[in-house]
Design a protein around this motif. Structure first.
Motif, mmCIF file in Angstrom:
data_model
loop_
_atom_site.group_PDB
_atom_site.id
_atom_site.type_symbol
_atom_site.label_atom_id
_atom_site.label_comp_id
_atom_site.label_asym_id
_atom_site.label_seq_id
_atom_site.Cartn_x
_atom_site.Cartn_y
_atom_site.Cartn_z
ATOM 1 N N ALA A 2 1.046 -1.146 0.040
ATOM 2 C CA ALA A 2 -0.107 0.032 0.164
ATOM 3 C C ALA A 2 0.756 1.193 -0.122
ATOM 4 N N ASP A 3 0.350 2.317 -0.584
ATOM 5 C CA ASP A 3 1.143 3.404 -0.568
ATOM 6 C C ASP A 3 1.254 4.231 0.686
ATOM 7 N N GLU A 4 1.880 5.347 1.022
ATOM 8 C CA GLU A 4 1.734 6.061 2.310
ATOM 9 C C GLU A 4 0.593 6.494 2.783
ATOM 10 N N ASP A 5 -0.600 6.510 1.825
ATOM 11 C CA ASP A 5 -1.922 7.034 2.199
ATOM 12 C C ASP A 5 -2.792 5.593 2.678
ATOM 13 N N GLY A 6 -2.079 4.408 2.413
ATOM 14 C CA GLY A 6 -2.812 3.127 2.665
ATOM 15 C C GLY A 6 -3.700 2.614 1.449
ATOM 16 N N ALA A 7 -3.449 3.340 0.160
ATOM 17 C CA ALA A 7 -4.303 2.775 -0.813
ATOM 18 C C ALA A 7 -3.539 1.380 -1.217
ATOM 19 N N SER A 8 -4.430 0.541 -1.642
ATOM 20 C CA SER A 8 -4.154 -0.814 -2.104
ATOM 21 C C SER A 8 -3.732 -0.720 -3.659
ATOM 22 N N GLU A 11 -6.649 -0.083 -5.637
ATOM 23 C CA GLU A 11 -7.314 1.163 -5.504
ATOM 24 C C GLU A 11 -6.564 2.041 -6.615
ATOM 25 N N THR A 28 2.571 1.712 -9.942
ATOM 26 C CA THR A 28 1.992 0.769 -9.297
ATOM 27 C C THR A 28 2.355 -0.846 -10.168
#
Length: 185
Positions: A2-8, A11, A28
């Motif tokens: 996941a990125d730093e914002d928590g997106a999978s 997403e 990605t």
């Protein structure tokens, strides 16, 4: 991952498709390949599996989303990925990405059909999407075309004719269309 914002990854892929954001998509995909390598998986297979499983809440895959939003650049990258399924059926309407592309063209002003809309359909046809697959309403993509858009109608009819002459068969059953292809470039 996941990125730093928590997106999978799912997403991020879908967001890239909505916004025609090539850099987000490529970043990605690169991250997915690195993750696969670390886990001892085959990179291309892992990327294809992730792309094929990336769906939104309505059951639209990444190609459906990109086609819906006219995201040509993202479609170009997605269709270059080995193993991506090009004739996925969405959950709600049983549309393929090609159905979504035609619907997208229909939303455009007539003056934008050939410059902004037709390339979306063209890239899907060039990748091997089957124009003969029927959706839940038993409609093929050509049957969704705005009647005034004779150029797009002719293009889809030509693609369908080429497949029929080539001997390809598309199956329909009582539950709706079937058909799943993969881009094997």
């Amino acid at each position: 991952m996941a990125d730093e914002d928590g997106a999978s990854p799912r997403e991020l892929i879908l967001e890239a498709c909505r916004r025609n954001n090539n850099s987000l998509l490529e970043e990605t995909l690169a991250d997915l390949a690195k993750l696969a390598k670390k886990a001892g998986k085959k990179e291309k297979e892992h990327v294809a599996e992730t792309l094929n499983k990336a769906t939104d809440g309505m059951g639209n895959g990444c190609l459906h989303v990109a086609a819906t939003y006219g995201a040509y650049d993202v479609l170009d990258v997605l269709l270059d990925q080995e193993g991506v399924e090009i004739d996925n059926i969405d959950r709600m309407e049983h549309d393929t990405p090609l159905h979504k592309a035609v619907r997208y063209v229909n939303t455009l002003d007539k003056s934008d059909w050939e410059s902004a809309g037709h390339p979306i359909v063209d890239i899907l046809l060039d990748a091997g999407c089957d124009p003969r697959i029927r959706n839940k309403a038993k409609l093929k993509p050509v049957e969704l075309v705005d009647p005034r858009n004779t150029v797009l109608r002719a293009e889809l009819q030509k693609a369908e004719y080429a497949l029929n002459v080539g001997g390809d068969v598309v199956a329909d059953d009582d539950d709706g269309p079937t058909g799943s292809g993969s881009d094997s470039e």
